[in-house]
Design a protein around this motif. Structure first.
Motif, PDB file in Angstrom:
ATOM      1  N   ALA A 140       0.851  -1.188   0.000  1.00 28.18           N
ATOM      2  CA  ALA A 140       0.000   0.000   0.000  1.00 28.18           C
ATOM      3  C   ALA A 140       0.884   1.235   0.000  1.00 28.18           C
ATOM      4  CB  ALA A 140      -0.898   0.006   1.233  1.00 28.18           C
ATOM      5  N   VAL A 141       0.367   2.295  -0.566  1.00 22.69           N
ATOM      6  CA  VAL A 141       1.084   3.559  -0.581  1.00 22.69           C
ATOM      7  C   VAL A 141       1.141   4.076   0.855  1.00 22.69           C
ATOM      8  CG1 VAL A 141       1.037   5.926  -1.452  1.00 22.69           C
ATOM      9  CG2 VAL A 141       0.291   4.039  -2.909  1.00 22.69           C
ATOM     10  N   PRO A 142       2.317   4.487   1.337  1.00 19.16           N
ATOM     11  CA  PRO A 142       2.412   5.005   2.709  1.00 19.16           C
ATOM     12  C   PRO A 142       1.534   6.235   2.903  1.00 19.16           C
ATOM     13  CG  PRO A 142       4.592   4.644   1.781  1.00 19.16           C
ATOM     14  CD  PRO A 142       3.607   4.461   0.670  1.00 19.16           C
ATOM     15  N   LEU A 143       1.011   6.382   4.095  1.00 23.72           N
ATOM     16  CA  LEU A 143       0.202   7.553   4.407  1.00 23.72           C
ATOM     17  C   LEU A 143       1.066   8.803   4.395  1.00 23.72           C
ATOM     18  CD1 LEU A 143      -1.829   6.085   7.396  1.00 23.72           C
ATOM     19  CD2 LEU A 143      -2.582   6.370   5.040  1.00 23.72           C
ATOM     20  N   ARG A 144       0.482   9.928   3.980  1.00 26.86           N
ATOM     21  CA  ARG A 144       1.217  11.190   3.957  1.00 26.86           C
ATOM     22  C   ARG A 144       1.501  11.626   5.382  1.00 26.86           C
ATOM     23  NH1 ARG A 144       1.787  13.744  -0.578  1.00 26.86           N
ATOM     24  NH2 ARG A 144       1.741  15.849   0.234  1.00 26.86           N
ATOM     25  N   THR A 145       2.708  12.121   5.600  1.00 25.11           N
ATOM     26  CA  THR A 145       3.106  12.556   6.935  1.00 25.11           C
ATOM     27  C   THR A 145       4.152  13.659   6.810  1.00 25.11           C
ATOM     28  OG1 THR A 145       4.166  11.865   8.993  1.00 25.11           O
ATOM     29  CG2 THR A 145       4.820  10.696   7.022  1.00 25.11           C
ATOM     30  N   PRO A 146       4.189  14.574   7.762  1.00 30.21           N
ATOM     31  CA  PRO A 146       5.228  15.608   7.717  1.00 30.21           C
ATOM     32  C   PRO A 146       6.590  15.077   8.178  1.00 30.21           C
ATOM     33  CG  PRO A 146       3.834  15.927   9.623  1.00 30.21           C
ATOM     34  CD  PRO A 146       3.216  14.808   8.813  1.00 30.21           C
ATOM     35  N   ALA A 147       6.612  13.887   8.761  1.00 27.82           N
ATOM     36  CA  ALA A 147       7.879  13.315   9.232  1.00 27.82           C
ATOM     37  C   ALA A 147       8.755  12.952   8.042  1.00 27.82           C
ATOM     38  CB  ALA A 147       7.608  12.081  10.079  1.00 27.82           C
ATOM     39  N   THR A 148      10.050  13.128   8.210  1.00 30.60           N
ATOM     40  CA  THR A 148      10.974  12.791   7.131  1.00 30.60           C
ATOM     41  C   THR A 148      12.309  12.355   7.704  1.00 30.60           C
ATOM     42  OG1 THR A 148      12.075  13.591   5.139  1.00 30.60           O
ATOM     43  CG2 THR A 148      11.775  15.190   6.905  1.00 30.60           C
ATOM     44  N   THR A 149      12.994  11.544   6.964  1.00 30.67           N
ATOM     45  CA  THR A 149      14.357  11.168   7.347  1.00 30.67           C
ATOM     46  C   THR A 149      15.350  11.678   6.307  1.00 30.67           C
ATOM     47  OG1 THR A 149      14.127   9.051   6.233  1.00 30.67           O
ATOM     48  CG2 THR A 149      13.659   9.111   8.596  1.00 30.67           C
ATOM     49  N   ARG A 150      14.850  12.201   5.188  1.00 31.92           N
ATOM     50  CA  ARG A 150      15.727  12.709   4.139  1.00 31.92           C
ATOM     51  C   ARG A 150      15.834  14.222   4.243  1.00 31.92           C
ATOM     52  NH1 ARG A 150      18.346   8.941   0.950  1.00 31.92           N
ATOM     53  NH2 ARG A 150      18.671  10.736  -0.332  1.00 31.92           N
ATOM     54  N   ARG A 151      17.043  14.700   4.361  1.00 36.57           N
ATOM     55  CA  ARG A 151      17.299  16.133   4.380  1.00 36.57           C
ATOM     56  C   ARG A 151      18.449  16.388   3.394  1.00 36.57           C
ATOM     57  NH1 ARG A 151      14.146  17.066   8.525  1.00 36.57           N
ATOM     58  NH2 ARG A 151      14.387  16.759  10.619  1.00 36.57           N
ATOM     59  N   PRO A 152      18.597  17.631   2.944  1.00 36.74           N
ATOM     60  CA  PRO A 152      19.719  17.921   2.051  1.00 36.74           C
ATOM     61  C   PRO A 152      21.047  17.639   2.756  1.00 36.74           C
ATOM     62  CG  PRO A 152      18.176  19.761   2.108  1.00 36.74           C
ATOM     63  CD  PRO A 152      17.739  18.786   3.152  1.00 36.74           C
ATOM     64  N   MET A 153      22.019  17.190   1.977  1.00 37.43           N
ATOM     65  CA  MET A 153      23.336  16.899   2.529  1.00 37.43           C
ATOM     66  C   MET A 153      23.998  18.200   2.975  1.00 37.43           C
ATOM     67  SD  MET A 153      26.554  14.787   0.871  1.00 37.43           S
ATOM     68  CE  MET A 153      25.970  15.072  -0.739  1.00 37.43           C
ATOM     69  N   PRO A 154      24.575  18.236   4.171  1.00 44.93           N
ATOM     70  CA  PRO A 154      25.270  19.449   4.621  1.00 44.93           C
ATOM     71  C   PRO A 154      26.399  19.803   3.650  1.00 44.93           C
ATOM     72  CG  PRO A 154      25.036  17.882   6.422  1.00 44.93           C
ATOM     73  CD  PRO A 154      24.592  17.186   5.181  1.00 44.93           C
ATOM     74  N   ALA A 155      26.602  21.103   3.426  1.00 46.15           N
ATOM     75  CA  ALA A 155      27.584  21.564   2.446  1.00 46.15           C
ATOM     76  C   ALA A 155      29.000  21.086   2.776  1.00 46.15           C
ATOM     77  CB  ALA A 155      27.555  23.089   2.366  1.00 46.15           C
ATOM     78  N   ALA A 156      29.339  20.951   4.044  1.00 45.59           N
ATOM     79  CA  ALA A 156      30.699  20.579   4.425  1.00 45.59           C
ATOM     80  C   ALA A 156      30.942  19.068   4.343  1.00 45.59           C
ATOM     81  CB  ALA A 156      30.983  21.060   5.843  1.00 45.59           C
ATOM     82  N   LEU A 157      29.919  18.256   4.191  1.00 51.33           N
ATOM     83  CA  LEU A 157      30.086  16.806   4.239  1.00 51.33           C
ATOM     84  C   LEU A 157      31.009  16.262   3.137  1.00 51.33           C
ATOM     85  CD1 LEU A 157      29.393  14.246   5.738  1.00 51.33           C
ATOM     86  CD2 LEU A 157      27.376  14.019   4.302  1.00 51.33           C
ATOM     87  N   PRO A 158      30.892  16.682   1.877  1.00 48.02           N
ATOM     88  CA  PRO A 158      31.819  16.141   0.867  1.00 48.02           C
ATOM     89  C   PRO A 158      33.291  16.419   1.191  1.00 48.02           C
ATOM     90  CG  PRO A 158      29.974  17.192  -0.210  1.00 48.02           C
ATOM     91  CD  PRO A 158      29.862  17.501   1.266  1.00 48.02           C
ATOM     92  N   ARG A 159      33.602  17.605   1.716  1.00 47.65           N
ATOM     93  CA  ARG A 159      34.983  17.923   2.082  1.00 47.65           C
ATOM     94  C   ARG A 159      35.437  17.026   3.239  1.00 47.65           C
ATOM     95  NH1 ARG A 159      33.019  23.272   1.718  1.00 47.65           N
ATOM     96  NH2 ARG A 159      33.041  23.382   3.990  1.00 47.65           N
ATOM     97  N   LEU A 160      34.580  16.818   4.224  1.00 46.07           N
ATOM     98  CA  LEU A 160      34.939  15.968   5.356  1.00 46.07           C
ATOM     99  C   LEU A 160      35.187  14.524   4.913  1.00 46.07           C
ATOM    100  CD1 LEU A 160      32.417  17.276   8.023  1.00 46.07           C
ATOM    101  CD2 LEU A 160      34.896  17.602   8.016  1.00 46.07           C
ATOM    102  N   LEU A 161      34.383  14.047   3.992  1.00 47.47           N
ATOM    103  CA  LEU A 161      34.563  12.667   3.510  1.00 47.47           C
ATOM    104  C   LEU A 161      35.858  12.521   2.701  1.00 47.47           C
ATOM    105  CD1 LEU A 161      30.902  11.801   2.437  1.00 47.47           C
ATOM    106  CD2 LEU A 161      32.162  10.973   4.444  1.00 47.47           C
TER     107      LEU A 161
END
Length: 167
Positions: A140-161
């Motif tokens: 079944a299609v998941p119910l709509r919710t304001p909860a999320t686990t996906r956020r934009p990647m922080p700008a500094a993360l590629p440099r740190l990696l």
């Protein structure tokens, strides 16, 4: 009929979760133990929620068993639901099995008393009939919710990696 019961028992014993659909509401994944020829569940405050399923003493439920390793449906069967009264011999035996499988219980020493006071122990006994497995997916299609686990990647993360690769 004996082969069907053997399949139900073996599949249910090996599966960690059952998908249970009562007279009302959608199916719900519930942990269980197989004891004395039936699946047993505990639900209530501090345990898995059984509300909304309509699981009452004497009703029937549809139980779908999944494969523990692949996750696909193995068998779907009809169960007769019995609510075990606290202190009864059947309740005591079921609680001993359930308690052994209950993970991360904060109040392990007083678990039985809390279950007797606040929770329900249900016995789902196979009626001997199995349901045909569907040909199509039941996703079944998941119910709509304001909860999320996906956020934009922080700008500094590629440099740190990149910095960590050289070490």
């Amino acid at each position: 009929m004996t082969q069907t019961l053997a399949l139900i028992e073996e599949a249910t014993k090996k599966s960690g979760l059952l998908w249970v659909q009562g007279p009302t509401g959608p199916s719900r994944a519930l942990w269980h133990v197989w004891h004395d020829g039936a699946a047993h569940l505990v639900g209530g405050p501090g345990e898995q929620p059984l509300d909304g399923l309509g699981l009452t003493d004497g009703c029937t439920a549809t139980v779908t068993v999944r494969s523990k390793d692949k996750g696909g449906r193995l068998v779907a069967w009809t169960a007769q639901v019995t609510e075990l009264p606290p202190g009864d011999e059947a309740w005591t035996g079921a609680v001993a099995e359930l308690k052994g499988k209950r993970l991360n219980a904060v109040d392990f020493g007083t678990l039985e008393e809390r279950w007797a006071r606040e929770c329900r122990i249900l016995r789902l006994e196979p009626t001997g009939s199995s349901e045909p497995l569907p040909d199509a997916s039941l996703a079944a299609v998941p119910l709509r919710t304001p909860a999320t686990t996906r956020r934009p990647m922080p700008a500094a993360l590629p440099r740190l990696l990149r910095r960590g690769r050289g070490k």
